[in-house]
Motif scaffolding. Structure first.
Motif, mmCIF file in Angstrom:
data_model
loop_
_atom_site.group_PDB
_atom_site.id
_atom_site.type_symbol
_atom_site.label_atom_id
_atom_site.label_comp_id
_atom_site.label_asym_id
_atom_site.label_seq_id
_atom_site.Cartn_x
_atom_site.Cartn_y
_atom_site.Cartn_z
ATOM 1 N N LEU A 1 33.838 7.734 -31.282
ATOM 2 C CA LEU A 1 33.040 7.548 -30.066
ATOM 3 C C LEU A 1 33.685 8.231 -28.865
ATOM 4 N N GLN A 2 35.010 8.168 -28.770
ATOM 5 C CA GLN A 2 35.682 8.855 -27.674
ATOM 6 C C GLN A 2 35.503 10.373 -27.784
ATOM 7 N N MET A 3 35.565 10.910 -28.998
ATOM 8 C CA MET A 3 35.323 12.342 -29.187
ATOM 9 C C MET A 3 33.901 12.709 -28.802
ATOM 10 N N LEU A 4 32.949 11.858 -29.183
ATOM 11 C CA LEU A 4 31.547 12.127 -28.868
ATOM 12 C C LEU A 4 31.299 12.038 -27.365
ATOM 13 N N LEU A 5 31.895 11.044 -26.714
ATOM 14 C CA LEU A 5 31.745 10.922 -25.262
ATOM 15 C C LEU A 5 32.352 12.128 -24.551
ATOM 16 N N ALA A 6 33.521 12.541 -25.014
ATOM 17 C CA ALA A 6 34.164 13.716 -24.400
ATOM 18 C C ALA A 6 33.278 14.953 -24.533
ATOM 19 N N ARG A 7 32.634 15.096 -25.693
ATOM 20 C CA ARG A 7 31.735 16.237 -25.892
ATOM 21 C C ARG A 7 30.528 16.157 -24.959
ATOM 22 N N VAL A 8 29.966 14.970 -24.777
ATOM 23 C CA VAL A 8 28.822 14.800 -23.874
ATOM 24 C C VAL A 8 29.221 15.153 -22.443
ATOM 25 N N LEU A 9 30.371 14.653 -22.000
ATOM 26 C CA LEU A 9 30.830 14.956 -20.644
ATOM 27 C C LEU A 9 31.102 16.449 -20.480
ATOM 28 N N GLU A 10 31.636 17.078 -21.516
ATOM 29 C CA GLU A 10 31.901 18.518 -21.469
ATOM 30 C C GLU A 10 30.591 19.294 -21.357
ATOM 31 N N ALA A 11 29.603 18.908 -22.182
ATOM 32 C CA ALA A 11 28.321 19.619 -22.184
ATOM 33 C C ALA A 11 27.558 19.425 -20.873
ATOM 34 N N GLY A 12 27.785 18.287 -20.238
ATOM 35 C CA GLY A 12 27.051 17.998 -18.999
ATOM 36 C C GLY A 12 27.798 18.352 -17.738
ATOM 37 N N ALA A 13 28.961 18.994 -17.865
ATOM 38 C CA ALA A 13 29.777 19.292 -16.686
ATOM 39 C C ALA A 13 29.036 20.166 -15.689
ATOM 40 N N THR A 14 28.240 21.107 -16.198
ATOM 41 C CA THR A 14 27.556 22.032 -15.294
ATOM 42 C C THR A 14 26.464 21.359 -14.473
ATOM 43 N N CYS A 15 25.961 20.229 -14.966
ATOM 44 C CA CYS A 15 24.919 19.515 -14.200
ATOM 45 C C CYS A 15 25.480 18.284 -13.489
ATOM 46 N N GLY A 16 26.813 18.202 -13.405
ATOM 47 C CA GLY A 16 27.432 17.126 -12.636
ATOM 48 C C GLY A 16 27.558 15.811 -13.362
ATOM 49 N N LEU A 17 27.431 15.824 -14.687
ATOM 50 C CA LEU A 17 27.547 14.579 -15.452
ATOM 51 C C LEU A 17 28.947 13.992 -15.300
ATOM 52 N N ARG A 18 29.026 12.700 -15.092
ATOM 53 C CA ARG A 18 30.310 12.014 -14.926
ATOM 54 C C ARG A 18 30.298 10.715 -15.708
ATOM 55 N N LEU A 19 31.494 10.134 -15.854
ATOM 56 C CA LEU A 19 31.634 8.858 -16.542
ATOM 57 C C LEU A 19 31.024 7.745 -15.695
ATOM 58 N N ALA A 20 30.233 6.886 -16.319
ATOM 59 C CA ALA A 20 29.604 5.774 -15.605
ATOM 60 C C ALA A 20 30.642 4.749 -15.184
ATOM 61 N N GLU A 21 30.382 4.106 -14.075
ATOM 62 C CA GLU A 21 31.234 3.021 -13.611
ATOM 63 C C GLU A 21 30.722 1.699 -14.181
ATOM 64 N N PRO A 22 31.519 0.626 -14.098
ATOM 65 C CA PRO A 22 31.068 -0.661 -14.644
ATOM 66 C C PRO A 22 29.714 -1.090 -14.070
ATOM 67 N N GLY A 23 28.788 -1.408 -14.951
ATOM 68 C CA GLY A 23 27.494 -1.913 -14.529
ATOM 69 C C GLY A 23 26.544 -0.883 -13.968
ATOM 70 N N GLU A 24 26.892 0.411 -14.035
ATOM 71 C CA GLU A 24 26.074 1.396 -13.324
ATOM 72 C C GLU A 24 24.728 1.632 -13.981
ATOM 73 N N PHE A 25 24.636 1.526 -15.301
ATOM 74 C CA PHE A 25 23.330 1.665 -15.943
ATOM 75 C C PHE A 25 22.382 0.562 -15.466
ATOM 76 N N THR A 26 22.872 -0.666 -15.439
ATOM 77 C CA THR A 26 22.026 -1.783 -15.010
ATOM 78 C C THR A 26 21.742 -1.705 -13.516
ATOM 79 N N ARG A 27 22.715 -1.227 -12.737
ATOM 80 C CA ARG A 27 22.459 -1.068 -11.308
ATOM 81 C C ARG A 27 21.338 -0.063 -11.070
#
Length: 459
Positions: free
Chosen positions: A92-118
């Protein structure tokens, strides 16, 4: 917590190993991210696609299911991409790292606690009470708490609050409209039955408060601390209440050197029971370890909601017991537990003495344990109302109390002969604001930060 609208991603399943793990991304437009991760794939919204999850060099990280949700038809109200793979933490950590890498150009970042629900709250997918119910459902420690949290998540609590708000607004509009026509004020309260309408609102609020207060018990439970001299049976009582041997029991005084905690439930209420080291004077303690244990005992006593003071019924109270009584904090309910009635000849009983409630039982023989459970429910204020309960938080209870106070003040103004309608209207406005704060109609960013900051990442 950040307030920007950058796309976010995180592992959405619990830490540890599992059969399935989920990496979730959310943003206003995830087309670029999806294209970078799966260049040759076309996803139909809300349909599962079995696919390889590959690294940037084309090597396969995992195989699993990808699902795309187009906003606003998603949990967050934004575009959402979920990758469901195997639940190993490294994968899962490898998959998350790949997602963040692929989304770097569009400003993708790691979510903060509760941010999806917020984001779900900010995009009107949930109100604030429902958003809090998400965390409460995850944290529920009993079946009853989980059911109540699920009910709040479905909107039952919010609908009840909305009804109260609407009733208050209707009465407030009537009062404020009358203020524009002073010559009508004299007969207003009688003609409109404003007092009767207000009484109905107060009655409804009182019912909601009872349901919420009972639900708060399901959420928080009680911290119950066992205290007493060494070898009076504290560990045996913990085992009897828990229904299992969670604490070591021997005839040797001082066996328990540190606290032993166990959470049980009585009629759905979680009781966090803490067995502590036997209390005797520091001078009598046999070694430094026991002295530390005694000090920690008093630390737990200071955090107790209920104290069970155990005494040995076979030989009665001693001077040491009186020293313990004198040192117990004021304002905390204390049950005086007379243990070992199988040796003393007493019968299981509850005796309400002027200075304390005495419970006679035998932890070893499991006599009188049900009487103790009933007393704990009484102290908790538990009532079998037959009504559905709302898993309320302390802030909900504070808001309901404040609204009740403003409605009571409005009733006082309505009872006055000079009919102070302007003050009547103002108290209704204040009551409405308190009720609306429960669902988030009037909530500061600071409050939102506190609420969602306590969520886990990925929720």
């Amino acid at each position: 917590m950040n307030l920007d609208s950058s796309p976010i991603a995180a592992i959405a399943t619990a830490a540890g190993r599992g059969g399935i793990g989920v990496v979730r991304a959310s943003g206003r437009d995830l087309a670029a991210l999806t294209a970078a991760l799966f260049p040759n794939a076309v996803f139909k919204p809300r349909h599962a696609t079995y696919i390889d999850f590959t690294a940037a060099d084309g090597s396969v990280i995992d195989q699993g299911i990808a699902m795309a949700f187009t906003g606003p038809h998603s949990y967050t109200g934004e575009d959402v991409l979920e990758l469901q793979g195997h639940g190993g933490p490294v994968v899962l950590q490898m998959l998350l790292a790949r997602v963040l890498e692929a989304g770097a150009t569009c400003g993708l970042r790691l979510a903060e606690p509760g941010e999806f629900t917020r984001r779900a709250y900010l995009n009107d997918k949930l109100d604030l009470a429902q958003a809090e119910a998400v965390a409460d459902l995850i944290d529920a420690s009993t079946e009853a708490a989980a059911k109540s949290a699920s009910q709040s998540l479905s909107g039952a609590f919010s609908k009840t609050i909305h009804t109260l708000v609407e009733q208050t607004i209707d009465l407030r509009m009537l009062v404020e409209a009358t203020l524009d026509f002073p010559e009508e004020e004299i007969d207003f309260l009688d003609k409109s039955d404003a007092r009767g309408q207000l009484a109905v609102i107060i009655g409804s609020l009182d019912k909601v408060f009872t349901q919420a207060a009972q639900g708060a018990l399901l959420r928080e439970g009680l911290n119950v601390v066992l205290v007493g001299q060494p070898n009076v049976g504290k560990s045996s009582l913990l085992n009897a209440l828990a229904g299992a041997d969670v604490a070591i029991v021997t005839p040797i005084a001082g066996t328990t050197r540190d606290k032993v905690s166990e959470t049980i439930q009585i009629e759905g209420i979680p009781l966090h029971i803490i067995d502590t080291a036997g209390i005797r004077t520091i001078d009598d303690a046999v070694d430094q370890v026991e002295r530390i244990g005694i000090a920690r005992t008093w630390g737990e006593v200071g955090k107790a909601d209920v104290i069970l003071h155990l005494l040995d019924a076979s030989y009665g109270p001693t001077a040491a017991d009186e020293h313990i009584v004198a040192a117990l904090p004021a304002g905390v309910p204390v049950l005086r537990i007379w243990n070992k009635i199988d040796l003393s000849g007493h019968q299981p009983a509850v005796d309400a003495a002027p200075d304390a409630i005495n419970v006679y039982l035998s932890a070893h023989e499991h006599l009188g344990i049900d009487l103790l459970r009933a007393e704990l429910l009484r102290i908790a204020g538990w009532q079998q109302t037959g009504e559905s309960l709302f898993l309320a938080r302390e802030r909900h209870l504070i808001a309901l109390r404040a609204a009740r106070g403003h409605l009571a003040a409005a009733a006082d103004h309505a009872a006055r002969t000079d009919q102070s309608l302007d003050l009547f209207a103002e108290e209704l406005r204040l009551a409405q604001a308190q009720l609306s704060s429960i669902t988030g109609a009037f909530s500061s960013d600071d409050l939102l930060g506190v609420i969602f900051g306590r969520f886990c990442i990925g929720k």
